[in-house]
Write an enzyme that holds these catalytic residues in place. Structure first.
Site, PDB file in Angstrom:
ATOM      1  N   ARG A   1       0.849  -1.169   0.000  1.00  0.00           N
ATOM      2  CA  ARG A   1       0.000   0.000   0.000  1.00  0.00           C
ATOM      3  C   ARG A   1       0.899   1.238   0.000  1.00  0.00           C
ATOM      4  O   ARG A   1       1.667   1.472   0.939  1.00  0.00           O
ATOM      5  CB  ARG A   1      -0.919   0.014   1.233  1.00  0.00           C
ATOM      6  CG  ARG A   1      -1.820   1.237   1.234  1.00  0.00           C
ATOM      7  CD  ARG A   1      -2.748   1.316   2.426  1.00  0.00           C
ATOM      8  NE  ARG A   1      -3.330   2.648   2.415  1.00  0.00           N
ATOM      9  CZ  ARG A   1      -3.390   3.477   3.451  1.00  0.00           C
ATOM     10  NH1 ARG A   1      -2.945   3.097   4.637  1.00  0.00           N
ATOM     11  NH2 ARG A   1      -3.917   4.672   3.327  1.00  0.00           N
TER      12      ARG A   1
ATOM     13  N   HIS B   1      -3.137  11.002   0.307  1.00  0.00           N
ATOM     14  CA  HIS B   1      -2.570  10.829   1.643  1.00  0.00           C
ATOM     15  C   HIS B   1      -2.006  12.179   2.090  1.00  0.00           C
ATOM     16  O   HIS B   1      -0.809  12.324   2.314  1.00  0.00           O
ATOM     17  CB  HIS B   1      -1.504   9.731   1.643  1.00  0.00           C
ATOM     18  CG  HIS B   1      -1.180   9.194   3.001  1.00  0.00           C
ATOM     19  ND1 HIS B   1      -1.164   7.858   3.294  1.00  0.00           N
ATOM     20  CD2 HIS B   1      -0.853   9.823   4.161  1.00  0.00           C
ATOM     21  CE1 HIS B   1      -0.836   7.663   4.568  1.00  0.00           C
ATOM     22  NE2 HIS B   1      -0.641   8.856   5.104  1.00  0.00           N
TER      23      HIS B   1
ATOM     24  N   GLU C   1      -7.382   8.524   5.981  1.00  0.00           N
ATOM     25  CA  GLU C   1      -7.669   9.203   7.244  1.00  0.00           C
ATOM     26  C   GLU C   1      -8.224  10.617   7.076  1.00  0.00           C
ATOM     27  O   GLU C   1      -7.608  11.604   7.505  1.00  0.00           O
ATOM     28  CB  GLU C   1      -6.418   9.225   8.123  1.00  0.00           C
ATOM     29  CG  GLU C   1      -5.913   7.831   8.465  1.00  0.00           C
ATOM     30  CD  GLU C   1      -4.730   7.818   9.418  1.00  0.00           C
ATOM     31  OE1 GLU C   1      -4.415   6.737   9.937  1.00  0.00           O
ATOM     32  OE2 GLU C   1      -4.123   8.891   9.641  1.00  0.00           O
TER      33      GLU C   1
ATOM     34  N   ASN D   1      -7.404   1.860   9.788  1.00  0.00           N
ATOM     35  CA  ASN D   1      -6.113   2.238  10.353  1.00  0.00           C
ATOM     36  C   ASN D   1      -6.279   2.336  11.860  1.00  0.00           C
ATOM     37  O   ASN D   1      -7.109   3.114  12.348  1.00  0.00           O
ATOM     38  CB  ASN D   1      -5.642   3.588   9.805  1.00  0.00           C
ATOM     39  CG  ASN D   1      -5.290   3.556   8.333  1.00  0.00           C
ATOM     40  OD1 ASN D   1      -5.428   2.525   7.675  1.00  0.00           O
ATOM     41  ND2 ASN D   1      -4.833   4.684   7.810  1.00  0.00           N
TER      42      ASN D   1
ATOM     43  N   TYR E   1      -4.126   2.450  15.675  1.00  0.00           N
ATOM     44  CA  TYR E   1      -2.897   2.531  16.458  1.00  0.00           C
ATOM     45  C   TYR E   1      -3.153   2.388  17.950  1.00  0.00           C
ATOM     46  O   TYR E   1      -2.441   1.671  18.645  1.00  0.00           O
ATOM     47  CB  TYR E   1      -2.178   3.855  16.168  1.00  0.00           C
ATOM     48  CG  TYR E   1      -1.619   3.913  14.773  1.00  0.00           C
ATOM     49  CD1 TYR E   1      -0.350   3.431  14.484  1.00  0.00           C
ATOM     50  CD2 TYR E   1      -2.378   4.440  13.726  1.00  0.00           C
ATOM     51  CE1 TYR E   1       0.155   3.472  13.186  1.00  0.00           C
ATOM     52  CE2 TYR E   1      -1.886   4.473  12.431  1.00  0.00           C
ATOM     53  CZ  TYR E   1      -0.614   3.984  12.164  1.00  0.00           C
ATOM     54  OH  TYR E   1      -0.121   3.997  10.882  1.00  0.00           O
TER      55      TYR E   1
ATOM     56  N   GLU F   1      -3.452   0.078   8.111  1.00  0.00           N
ATOM     57  CA  GLU F   1      -2.262   0.534   8.845  1.00  0.00           C
ATOM     58  C   GLU F   1      -2.309  -0.025  10.256  1.00  0.00           C
ATOM     59  O   GLU F   1      -3.351   0.019  10.921  1.00  0.00           O
ATOM     60  CB  GLU F   1      -2.164   2.061   8.939  1.00  0.00           C
ATOM     61  CG  GLU F   1      -1.809   2.751   7.648  1.00  0.00           C
ATOM     62  CD  GLU F   1      -1.676   4.269   7.813  1.00  0.00           C
ATOM     63  OE1 GLU F   1      -1.374   4.732   8.947  1.00  0.00           O
ATOM     64  OE2 GLU F   1      -1.880   4.974   6.815  1.00  0.00           O
TER      65      GLU F   1
END
Length: 437
Positions: free
Chosen positions: A80, A124, A169, A289, A291, A351
């Site tokens: 990606r 992005h 995002e 994504n 985290y 991600e």
């Protein structure tokens, strides 16, 4: 070395790695590339830690073949990456920069020759500066310009692309770029930034139609999810957590899958008749994504938002100070299935990663990734359809307003020499993929 059992993962599971153009390419003034909002932001004093910029970054523009070899040596199945809009269409409208489009054509061919699936992201965060000068994502017209750009890229690459990601995002663009001012373009509009969320989603819907017309086979979007964890069971803290989720998580998914916005507590005059019908165009993949979660408590009377962020008690922290809670990813995936039911398309974890120090023996990163792969496996065993997992990131890179301090890479990059050195986590990931069916 920690090894995660992989029995739950199907043979077509897309093990991959992820990067973005502005963070690794460099060559910002080469071969006709235009200026992006991030080029401008980096040159404004005090915006980026240490005054850093991405003029060279990882020099991927010239070293792409070496970097693709690193991906192939991992045994990864997909890459990606993102396409820099200013490299393809320097003004954001009109003329195409042939040399820029040629670069991505070579990159996609290089992936195909190595047996790697190409998963390009069209936006992005590096918006062409002329579009920002005209209002950026506050300007509804940017959505239409994004669809035009998507068509240009797809016309060249669609025959060799496995999966298209429209936006990366959009929440971060809205919140950090337009509401809080810590990312490009550096505006501090607070709730006045809400039109940028809608215009990005409208751009996604328009681009989805343009991509299908150009022959795209599979299309998705990569949303950032930061699950809210209420600071207590007090009604006001629970309400704050709900407000956080509506504003920063569900605002970017409900329109896609339900055709409506959640309760944001404010009017949305920028939403026009027909917009939501465009945004809800079917997608093939929802990119997640993830985290970390965030602690959320009720806001004080004078605060501009209906919540305040707090620590997640008891959680270890990454080098960026982010709480490590793998089970929050499992819970998030289950929540997505419950919230959207049959409307939820297959998910890919587009991600997942963490920053620690420069060490090549990066056991904390291995532990982080192992825990999160386990969380994905547990969600799949509970019935969630997850088809891929992409580690962020292949390389250490330019980490936006933090400059070059954070290190997210499976591969260490010496920015002075551009030497790439795989870390222990690279070997761990290679072995994990090798054990998969």
């Amino acid at each position: 070395m920690t090894m995660t059992p992989v029995k739950a993962f199907p043979s077509n599971f897309q093990w991959g790695v992820a990067t973005s153009a502005f963070q690794i390419e460099g060559a910002t003034g080469s071969d006709g590339r235009g200026v992006s909002t991030w080029d401008t932001f980096c040159r404004e004093p005090g915006r980026v830690h240490g005054g850093a910029n991405a003029d060279v970054a990882c020099d991927h523009y010239h070293r792409w073949s070496e970097d693709l070899d690193l991906i192939a040596s991992l045994g990864a199945r997909a890459y990606r990456f993102s396409i820099a809009w200013p490299r393809v269409q320097p003004s954001g409208t009109g003329a195409v920069n042939a040399k820029g489009l040629d670069f991505y054509d070579r990159l996609v061919d290089g992936l195909a020759s190595r047996g790697l699936a190409a998963v390009p992201t069209l936006f992005h965060w590096d918006l062409p500066q002329p579009l920002e000068d005209a209002g950026g994502w506050m300007n509804r017209d940017t959505a239409a310009r994004f669809a035009d750009y998507a068509a240009i890229v797809a016309e060249r690459l669609a025959d060799r692309v496995s999966l298209w990601i429209t936006l990366n995002e959009p929440m971060v663009v809205m919140a950090y770029g337009y509401a809080f001012g810590t990312h490009a373009p550096g505006l501090t509009l607070m709730l006045g930034a809400l039109p940028t969320a809608h215009h990005q989603l409208l751009g996604h819907g328009l681009a989805t139609t343009a991509l299908r017309t150009a022959g795209a086979r599979r299309i998705g979007i990569a949303n950032n999810y930061t699950p809210a964890q209420a600071a207590s069971d007090r009604p006001e803290d629970l309400a704050a957590a709900e407000a956080f989720d509506n504003l920063l998580n569900w605002q970017f998914t409900d329109p896609l899958l339900r055709g409506a916005y959640p309760d944001l507590g404010v009017d949305l005059p920028h939403v026009r008749d027909g917009d939501l019908a465009t945004i809800v165009a079917p997608i093939d993949v929802l990119g997640v994504n993830y985290y970390s979660p965030v602690g959320v408590a009720a806001a004080g009377a004078e605060e501009p938002l209906p919540f305040t962020m707090t620590e997640v008690p008891g959680a270890p922290l990454t080098g960026m100070g982010w709480p490590v809670v793998p089970d929050a990813l499992r819970r998030l995936l289950l929540t997505l299935r419950t919230r959207y039911g049959a409307a939820l398309p297959p998910i890919q974890i587009t991600e997942s990663g963490c920053s620690y120090d420069e060490s090549l023996d990066d056991q904390p990163r291995i532990d982080y990734l192992s825990g999160h792969v386990d969380a994905v496996r547990a969600a799949m065993e509970a019935g969630v359809d997850v088809g891929g997992y992409y580690v962020w990131s292949l390389l250490d890179n330019f980490e936006w307003a933090e400059g070059y301090g954070p290190r997210f890479g499976l591969v260490h990059v010496d920015y002075e020499t551009q030497r790439r050195t795989p870390r222990a986590s690279y070997a761990w990931y290679r072995d994990l993929i090798a054990e998969a069916p």
